[in-house]
Every structure is written in C-alpha cells, then in structure tokens.
Design an enzyme around this catalytic site. Sequence first.
Site, PDB file in Angstrom:
ATOM      1  N   SER A 148      69.749  40.248  60.802  1.00 31.65           N
ATOM      2  CA  SER A 148      69.685  40.954  59.523  1.00 31.65           C
ATOM      3  C   SER A 148      68.929  40.190  58.419  1.00 31.65           C
ATOM      4  O   SER A 148      68.135  40.811  57.709  1.00 31.65           O
ATOM      5  CB  SER A 148      71.095  41.317  59.051  1.00 31.65           C
ATOM      6  OG  SER A 148      71.683  42.198  59.985  1.00 31.65           O
TER       7      SER A 148
ATOM      8  N   SER B 100      72.450  36.266  63.509  1.00 31.51           N
ATOM      9  CA  SER B 100      72.142  37.624  63.037  1.00 31.51           C
ATOM     10  C   SER B 100      70.650  37.835  62.769  1.00 31.51           C
ATOM     11  O   SER B 100      69.967  36.963  62.224  1.00 31.51           O
ATOM     12  CB  SER B 100      72.931  37.896  61.751  1.00 31.51           C
ATOM     13  OG  SER B 100      72.522  39.116  61.203  1.00 31.51           O
TER      14      SER B 100
ATOM     15  N   THR C  48      90.831  49.914  79.623  1.00 31.25           N
ATOM     16  CA  THR C  48      92.245  49.897  79.256  1.00 31.25           C
ATOM     17  C   THR C  48      92.663  51.319  78.870  1.00 31.25           C
ATOM     18  O   THR C  48      92.209  51.856  77.839  1.00 31.25           O
ATOM     19  CB  THR C  48      92.482  48.912  78.079  1.00 31.25           C
ATOM     20  OG1 THR C  48      91.922  47.655  78.452  1.00 31.25           O
ATOM     21  CG2 THR C  48      93.953  48.744  77.753  1.00 31.25           C
TER      22      THR C  48
ATOM     23  N   GLY D  71      69.876  49.914  72.510  1.00 34.22           N
ATOM     24  CA  GLY D  71      70.719  49.412  71.424  1.00 34.22           C
ATOM     25  C   GLY D  71      69.930  48.878  70.247  1.00 34.22           C
ATOM     26  O   GLY D  71      70.402  48.911  69.104  1.00 34.22           O
TER      27      GLY D  71
ATOM     28  N   LYS E  51      84.949  43.913  59.670  1.00 37.94           N
ATOM     29  CA  LYS E  51      84.667  45.315  59.325  1.00 37.94           C
ATOM     30  C   LYS E  51      85.915  46.062  58.840  1.00 37.94           C
ATOM     31  O   LYS E  51      85.845  46.903  57.965  1.00 37.94           O
ATOM     32  CB  LYS E  51      84.059  46.039  60.536  1.00 37.94           C
ATOM     33  CG  LYS E  51      82.627  45.580  60.831  1.00 37.94           C
ATOM     34  CD  LYS E  51      82.015  46.406  61.940  1.00 37.94           C
ATOM     35  CE  LYS E  51      80.635  45.855  62.288  1.00 37.94           C
ATOM     36  NZ  LYS E  51      79.930  46.675  63.267  1.00 37.94           N
TER      37      LYS E  51
ATOM     38  N   GLY F   8      83.864  53.078  76.693  1.00 37.05           N
ATOM     39  CA  GLY F   8      84.265  52.014  75.781  1.00 37.05           C
ATOM     40  C   GLY F   8      85.043  52.582  74.611  1.00 37.05           C
ATOM     41  O   GLY F   8      84.739  53.686  74.128  1.00 37.05           O
TER      42      GLY F   8
ATOM     43  N   ASP G  40      77.007  52.176  61.153  1.00 37.11           N
ATOM     44  CA  ASP G  40      76.956  52.068  62.619  1.00 37.11           C
ATOM     45  C   ASP G  40      76.932  53.453  63.259  1.00 37.11           C
ATOM     46  O   ASP G  40      76.105  53.736  64.117  1.00 37.11           O
ATOM     47  CB  ASP G  40      78.171  51.296  63.159  1.00 37.11           C
ATOM     48  CG  ASP G  40      78.004  49.794  63.008  1.00 37.11           C
ATOM     49  OD1 ASP G  40      76.855  49.325  62.974  1.00 37.11           O
ATOM     50  OD2 ASP G  40      79.038  49.097  62.922  1.00 37.11           O
TER      51      ASP G  40
HETATM   52  P1  NAP Z   1      84.875  45.498  71.351  1.00 36.77           P
HETATM   53  O1  NAP Z   1      85.539  46.109  70.184  1.00 36.77           O
HETATM   54  O2  NAP Z   1      85.330  44.178  71.830  1.00 36.77           O
HETATM   55  O3  NAP Z   1      85.014  46.537  72.583  1.00 36.77           O
HETATM   56  C1  NAP Z   1      84.534  46.212  73.848  1.00 36.77           C
HETATM   57  C2  NAP Z   1      84.625  47.405  74.765  1.00 36.77           C
HETATM   58  O4  NAP Z   1      84.037  47.003  76.015  1.00 36.77           O
HETATM   59  C3  NAP Z   1      86.063  47.831  75.080  1.00 36.77           C
HETATM   60  O5  NAP Z   1      86.099  49.202  75.293  1.00 36.77           O
HETATM   61  C4  NAP Z   1      86.340  47.060  76.380  1.00 36.77           C
HETATM   62  O6  NAP Z   1      87.309  47.686  77.171  1.00 36.77           O
HETATM   63  C5  NAP Z   1      84.995  47.172  77.054  1.00 36.77           C
HETATM   64  N1  NAP Z   1      84.800  46.110  78.039  1.00 36.77           N
HETATM   65  C6  NAP Z   1      84.595  44.798  77.809  1.00 36.77           C
HETATM   66  N2  NAP Z   1      84.459  44.127  78.967  1.00 36.77           N
HETATM   67  C7  NAP Z   1      84.583  45.060  79.964  1.00 36.77           C
HETATM   68  C8  NAP Z   1      84.547  44.990  81.381  1.00 36.77           C
HETATM   69  N3  NAP Z   1      84.341  43.831  81.988  1.00 36.77           N
HETATM   70  N4  NAP Z   1      84.710  46.111  82.076  1.00 36.77           N
HETATM   71  C9  NAP Z   1      84.904  47.293  81.449  1.00 36.77           C
HETATM   72  N5  NAP Z   1      84.956  47.430  80.107  1.00 36.77           N
HETATM   73  C10 NAP Z   1      84.796  46.313  79.369  1.00 36.77           C
HETATM   74  O7  NAP Z   1      83.314  45.365  71.120  1.00 36.77           O
HETATM   75  P2  NAP Z   1      82.390  46.293  70.211  1.00 36.77           P
HETATM   76  O8  NAP Z   1      82.319  45.748  68.838  1.00 36.77           O
HETATM   77  O9  NAP Z   1      82.785  47.701  70.390  1.00 36.77           O
HETATM   78  O10 NAP Z   1      80.957  46.028  70.872  1.00 36.77           O
HETATM   79  C11 NAP Z   1      80.627  46.517  72.169  1.00 36.77           C
HETATM   80  C12 NAP Z   1      79.163  46.272  72.469  1.00 36.77           C
HETATM   81  O11 NAP Z   1      78.371  47.047  71.573  1.00 36.77           O
HETATM   82  C13 NAP Z   1      78.716  44.834  72.201  1.00 36.77           C
HETATM   83  O12 NAP Z   1      78.854  44.072  73.367  1.00 36.77           O
HETATM   84  C14 NAP Z   1      77.271  44.959  71.766  1.00 36.77           C
HETATM   85  O13 NAP Z   1      76.409  44.708  72.855  1.00 36.77           O
HETATM   86  C15 NAP Z   1      77.136  46.397  71.341  1.00 36.77           C
HETATM   87  N6  NAP Z   1      76.813  46.511  69.908  1.00 36.77           N
HETATM   88  C16 NAP Z   1      75.656  47.123  69.582  1.00 36.77           C
HETATM   89  C17 NAP Z   1      75.312  47.271  68.262  1.00 36.77           C
HETATM   90  C18 NAP Z   1      74.006  47.927  67.904  1.00 36.77           C
HETATM   91  O14 NAP Z   1      73.680  48.036  66.721  1.00 36.77           O
HETATM   92  N7  NAP Z   1      73.257  48.357  68.887  1.00 36.77           N
HETATM   93  C19 NAP Z   1      76.168  46.823  67.248  1.00 36.77           C
HETATM   94  C20 NAP Z   1      77.354  46.213  67.617  1.00 36.77           C
HETATM   95  C21 NAP Z   1      77.667  46.056  68.961  1.00 36.77           C
HETATM   96  P3  NAP Z   1      88.875  47.363  76.974  1.00 36.77           P
HETATM   97  O15 NAP Z   1      89.347  48.276  75.909  1.00 36.77           O
HETATM   98  O16 NAP Z   1      89.449  47.674  78.303  1.00 36.77           O
HETATM   99  O17 NAP Z   1      88.970  45.910  76.616  1.00 36.77           O
END
Ligand code: NAP
Length: 514
Positions: free
Chosen positions: A245, A243, A393, A476, A299, A368, A340
């Site tokens: 943070s 992290s 999905t 991001g 969370k 997503g 967030d």
């Molecule tokens: P999560 O709950 O696991 O959700 C992942 C999402 O990505 C789901 O919608 C999933 O689709 C989709 N996905 C994963 N692999 C895929 C693929 N190969 N093809 C198409 N869709 C795919 O994760 P999250 O916590 O939302 O985090 C998502 C991303 O946000 C992280 O990877 C990170 O880079 C970014 N993030 C940014 C911040 C920031 O402050 N900027 C903070 C946290 C996270 P399905 O529903 O089909 O599985």
Amino acid sequence: MKDIESAVKAAGESVRAGAEMIELRVDYLENLSKGEVVKLVCAARESIGATVPVIVTCREKKEGGAIEYPDKLRVETLCEAIKAGAEFVDFEFANFLETTYSEKLRAALLSKTDCRLILSAHNFKSKFENPEQIYEQILKVYPKAIPKLVYKANHINDCFAAFDLLHNTRGKRIIFCMGEAGLISRILAKKLGSMVTFASIDEGKGTAPGQVTLEKMMQLYRCETISSETEIYGIIGSPVGHSLSPAIHNACFEKIGANKVYLPLWVDGGKNEFDLFMQNIINRGWLGFRGLSVTLPHKHNAIEFVKENGGEVEKLAERIGAANTLVLDVDGKVKAYNSDYAGALDAITETLGIKRTEMRDMRAAVIGAGGVGRAIVAGLKDVGAKVKIFNRTIEKGAKLAGEFGCDFGGLDDIDTREEDLLVNCTSLGMYPKTNDMPVAASILRKETAVFDTVYNPIETRLIKEAKMIGARTINGAEMFIEQAKLQFKLFTGVEADSELMRQIVYEKLKSKKH
Ligand code: NAP
C-alpha cells in the site's frame, strides 16, 4: 565508514541521491586523529560542494558510537572540525557538562561563529522520562545549542512524546525515535520542524537502529516535499512492513500532485493499542492524519473504535463487522468503510466485463469463511447473487451461511456444475505451498469463472488450471488493486491512476523473493 576515502565516496553518493545535509561520523574512522578529521572535512567539502552543510559527530561508545575513543580526543577532533569549516558539530549533552570539554568547544565555536553546536541526548532503551526537561536544560546550559533528543520507541505509540516536543518548541532542534516502531517519527520529524532527519545510504549501513534508507526517504516517502501542511495517511497493521500500500498510494499521490504522504503504521498489539493509537492521532489534529487503511489484526478493532466514538460506519462494513478504511475529518470525526467487498465486486465486474446489476442471481460458490470470505459473501449477497459457502471448519462456515442466508457445505461437497463463479477465500495455494488447491482440478469447468483471492503468487495453481480448460479467471491482485482504488478515492476525492497502481503491484509481486 572506516576510512576517509570511503566516507567521502558515501557523502558524494548521498548528495547525488538527494541528501540535503551530510553527517560525518568520525567515530567510525579506524585511525582517528585531529589531522584525519581535518582531511575528511576538506575532502568531503570538495566532493559535495559548498552549499551542502556538514555535521561532524564523534559519538561516545555508550551513546551509540562505533569505536571507543577517549573523550579528550573526541573533543579535540570536534574543535578541529569547527576550524576546518563544518557547519555543525554534535556532542553529547551529558559530556558537555564537563567544564574542560565545554570550555574547549565554546572557545572553538567563538572563533567560528557560523558553526553551530548540536547537544544530543540518547536513550537506546525507551522513552525519556521527561524530554521537555532535558530540552530546557540543554538550552539553559548553552542557549545557542541545537538540542537533539533521540530515544527508542518500543511501540508506535511511544512516538507521540517526540511529536509533542517538536510541536511545543521552536527554533532549530532535532527530535525523533529510533527502532522499527519509530519509523514514522523519522518521516514526520520533517513535517513538525525538526532540523534534520537521518537516513542511511544502504540497507544495513545505518548508524542507528531503525534508520530508513535514503532511497526510500526520497523516492517512496518523497521527503523533500513534506512540509507542515502535508496530510498523513497510512496503513495500520501488524506486521505491516510487507504491505504494497505505501508504494501504490504514494505513487498515486505524487501523480496528482497531492501534498500527502502514506506511511506504514505498525500498531502492534490488540484493541487497547489500536484505540490508543487512534486517540493519539485524533487528539493531535496538528499531525494531519486524514485517512487510514487497516489490515490484520485490526479490521474489527477499527469498526469497534468508530462505533464507540460516535463515528459513521458504512452499512455493509457494519454487517461484515470489519473496516479496512478510515477517513478522518479536520475535527477528528472518523468514518469507517470496507473496500474489500467492494474491491472484490469491482474485480469481478471489471474482469468479466459486466455490471453489478448483472450479478443478480449469479450462482457463486465461496470457499472459506474467514475475514475475506465474510466480506465477499456480504458483497455477493448485497448484489443479489445466490451464494453457497464451503469451509473446512463446519461450524464456522455454517454460522456465516446462516447469518447471510446462504447454503452451506463441507469442502468435499464442492461441485461447480451449477455455479457461474467459484471464489477461493482460503489461503490454499499461497506461497510457499503454491502447489495446493482448494478444489480438485477435475471439478473445474469452462463455464464457471474462477476468482482466487490469493495474490502471492499472482497466478496460483487454481488460476492456471482454470485457464487451461478455458475458464475465465480473476486474480487476487485485481481485487487488491480495486480495493486500493476505492480507498484512494475516499482519501482524495479523485480517481486513482489504476494503470500506475497495477504496474506497481505486479512489479512488486513478481519481484517478491519467493
Ligand atoms: P482467515 O480469516 O484466516 O481465513 C482463512 C480461511 O482459509 C478459513 O476459511 C480457513 O478455514 C481456510 N483455510 C486455511 N487453511 C486451510 C486449509 N489448509 N484447508 C482448508 N481451508 C483452509 O484469512 P483471510 O483474512 O480470510 O484471508 C484468506 C486469504 O485471502 C489470504 O490467505 C490471502 O491470500 C487472501 N487475501 C486477499 C486479499 C486481496 O486483496 N486479494 C486481501 C486479503 C486476503 P477454517 O475456517 O477451517 O480455518
């Protein structure tokens, strides 16, 4: 250190780096003898000066020692160290119960009354069954001893027994936990009155499992400023070592001169472990926990905990079903927030130079439907944007769309012709698969701003492609910085130095070993 020369060099470096005391672990010397120990103590003294106290330890192998030396020789070397002017010598309590050894040490200490004996007990596997009893036994056997109790924490929740013992005892004592899960005890030991905490000179050169480097202790956690009044903050997650943070919050605390420290809080496990951690800190108001960032996988647990315990939950955080910020008051009441969604909205408005009110009726395509997708959809809907969700999905995406009153489509349906904003909330494009994109470059257009929540790398392929056709982009890292700024304001009541945060985040992300 294997020889006197390198041990003296390391002692000098440690003092220059801020160490307030030096431990000479003579069990590491390859040719241990009484003469070598005297030479080492004198040479170290010359190098570090008269004011920095020296602890000499010749640890038994089974209590974590490096080389197996006979007990008799170990005791004799400690007696020589006492005569040579060491301020402290450390011997195992279990071996001190052997009369011949204790008599020798007692006699040596009688002739040098300014030297104190540390009597130590270690448990390399787990918590002590009854640490209070060991503590009392040590003082009963040798009232002038400094009790040292060190055990392995197998979970962060194991650290609280050490905190209780520190809290309930007075006088010089050393108590902390080993292992990665014990990290916070090494830092909080100082707040709770432990005589010392131990740090290693370099990564990989620690003399006990889980030791933090001196550089981190001094620069990241500002250990020299930690006092009984220091308020504690941290990020709960699993894993949490990566992290950013702690670096940004500690730097910003320092900038405003706040007596606060921010720690990585590795809470392994699920809801039970999370709840227990929260109860542990709430039941011990004297620890001074005042604010927490919360990341995966806790969370949802965070919001549930606050609801179950009668705390307050920010309206939109409740709707999202996740909290990433907890603020604790002095009475242990907890408030839950989600920075967030707010951080994402701020990243959009700041980068595009618009106000939240101008986002009303903005047409946004969100790809997503995971945790981040959900928070961003909630935020966009809250400011009145028109949101379409696209997800791999179908059921998951359709469910989210239904909940927030959005349109929905599969990944093949994405079309940006009618969108003002495209947001990637999937992990596509994240290291190591940096060539991936959630959409084909051909559907990007100049008029549609692109926001990629992925921040490793800072500039994803999606962002690069969007820039290439002249579209406005939001990365991001900006979202991460904005959510951290909001947390900082909740923790301190004042604005964070956003440039300092940005500088640290970009520096750390760019230097990440991809
Ligand atoms: P999560 O709950 O696991 O959700 C992942 C999402 O990505 C789901 O919608 C999933 O689709 C989709 N996905 C994963 N692999 C895929 C693929 N190969 N093809 C198409 N869709 C795919 O994760 P999250 O916590 O939302 O985090 C998502 C991303 O946000 C992280 O990877 C990170 O880079 C970014 N993030 C940014 C911040 C920031 O402050 N900027 C903070 C946290 C996270 P399905 O529903 O089909 O599985």
